[in-house]
Design a protein around this motif. Structure first.
Motif, PDB file in Angstrom:
ATOM      1  N   ASN A 114      32.219  -2.911  82.834  1.00  0.00           N
ATOM      2  CA  ASN A 114      30.789  -3.188  82.706  1.00  0.00           C
ATOM      3  C   ASN A 114      30.042  -1.861  82.645  1.00  0.00           C
ATOM      4  O   ASN A 114      30.665  -0.792  82.693  1.00  0.00           O
ATOM      5  N   LEU A 115      28.721  -1.923  82.572  1.00  0.00           N
ATOM      6  CA  LEU A 115      27.915  -0.710  82.452  1.00  0.00           C
ATOM      7  C   LEU A 115      28.021   0.169  83.705  1.00  0.00           C
ATOM      8  O   LEU A 115      28.019   1.403  83.609  1.00  0.00           O
ATOM      9  N   LYS A 116      28.124  -0.448  84.866  1.00  0.00           N
ATOM     10  CA  LYS A 116      28.267   0.312  86.115  1.00  0.00           C
ATOM     11  C   LYS A 116      29.572   1.118  86.096  1.00  0.00           C
ATOM     12  O   LYS A 116      29.590   2.296  86.456  1.00  0.00           O
ATOM     13  N   HIS A 117      30.659   0.498  85.689  1.00  0.00           N
ATOM     14  CA  HIS A 117      31.960   1.176  85.579  1.00  0.00           C
ATOM     15  C   HIS A 117      31.880   2.302  84.555  1.00  0.00           C
ATOM     16  O   HIS A 117      32.358   3.421  84.787  1.00  0.00           O
ATOM     17  N   TYR A 118      31.265   2.033  83.397  1.00  0.00           N
ATOM     18  CA  TYR A 118      31.116   3.040  82.349  1.00  0.00           C
ATOM     19  C   TYR A 118      30.306   4.230  82.859  1.00  0.00           C
ATOM     20  O   TYR A 118      30.681   5.388  82.672  1.00  0.00           O
ATOM     21  N   SER A 119      29.196   3.948  83.517  1.00  0.00           N
ATOM     22  CA  SER A 119      28.338   4.996  84.051  1.00  0.00           C
ATOM     23  C   SER A 119      29.090   5.849  85.073  1.00  0.00           C
ATOM     24  O   SER A 119      28.980   7.080  85.067  1.00  0.00           O
ATOM     25  N   ALA A 120      29.864   5.222  85.932  1.00  0.00           N
ATOM     26  CA  ALA A 120      30.650   5.960  86.930  1.00  0.00           C
ATOM     27  C   ALA A 120      31.676   6.866  86.243  1.00  0.00           C
ATOM     28  O   ALA A 120      31.872   8.020  86.661  1.00  0.00           O
ATOM     29  N   PHE A 121      32.306   6.381  85.196  1.00  0.00           N
ATOM     30  CA  PHE A 121      33.261   7.211  84.460  1.00  0.00           C
ATOM     31  C   PHE A 121      32.561   8.442  83.876  1.00  0.00           C
ATOM     32  O   PHE A 121      33.034   9.575  84.013  1.00  0.00           O
ATOM     33  N   ILE A 122      31.417   8.234  83.226  1.00  0.00           N
ATOM     34  CA  ILE A 122      30.688   9.343  82.602  1.00  0.00           C
ATOM     35  C   ILE A 122      30.209  10.339  83.661  1.00  0.00           C
ATOM     36  O   ILE A 122      30.430  11.554  83.538  1.00  0.00           O
ATOM     37  N   MET A 123      29.557   9.858  84.700  1.00  0.00           N
ATOM     38  CA  MET A 123      28.932  10.738  85.693  1.00  0.00           C
ATOM     39  C   MET A 123      29.949  11.373  86.651  1.00  0.00           C
ATOM     40  O   MET A 123      29.824  12.551  86.976  1.00  0.00           O
ATOM     41  N   ASP A 124      30.939  10.597  87.080  1.00  0.00           N
ATOM     42  CA  ASP A 124      31.850  11.089  88.124  1.00  0.00           C
ATOM     43  C   ASP A 124      33.090  11.785  87.596  1.00  0.00           C
ATOM     44  O   ASP A 124      33.742  12.525  88.336  1.00  0.00           O
TER      45      ASP A 124
END
Length: 159
Positions: A114-124
């Protein structure tokens, strides 16, 4: 290996259905089962057939986000390419990684739940990778075509 019309036919049918049994494949290309099997094995040994696999529907297994990410690296960071190449192998979200021409150095295909998982991959992970300068994301809204089938008309030995 020089490919002929029969080899191209074998490749076409195997790309359409990698699970086709040898006798059905032989019938489709008008060969004996033993001749067909010899040709398939020769194509495998030559590396023309690189493997067989199941193709999963990402949405059906819960991967809602499909994105293409351009990554530009800082060239002043020592070993930036070697470091990035090593890191990208460890990220299960990255299902494809390509060195590209243009402004960016790499193009990634990223799948996430989902978008939360995607965002965590990009940011973290991605932004914290040594040498990463810039990231540009394009999230897929709708897929019009996605195939691994290579048409014989594109191949160098095609008649």
């Amino acid at each position: 290996m020089e490919l002929d019309k029969t080899d191209f036919a074998i490749l076409r049918y195997l790309q359409e259905d990698g699970r086709i049994n040898n006798s059905d494949l032989a019938d489709k290309i008008f060969l004996s089962a033993s001749s067909c099997l010899r040709r398939v094995r020769a194509l495998e040994e030559a590396g023309i057939i690189a493997g067989y696999r199941a193709v999963l529907d990402g949405n059906a297994v819960g991967l809602e986000v499909d994105a293409f990410v351009q990554v530009t690296m800082r060239r002043d960071v020592e070993q930036w390419h070697e470091n990035f190449s090593k890191e990208v192998q460890q990220w299960p979200e990255v299902v494809g990684c390509f060195i590209i021409t243009g402004e960016a150095n790499y193009l990634l295909r990223v799948r996430a739940r989902n978008l939360k998982h995607y965002s965590a991959f990009i940011m973290d992970r991605l932004y914290k990778t040594l040498g990463v300068l810039d990231i540009r994301s394009n999230i897929v809204l709708q897929m019009l075509k996605d195939t691994h089938v290579i048409d014989s008309a594109l191949m160098k030995n095609h008649d």
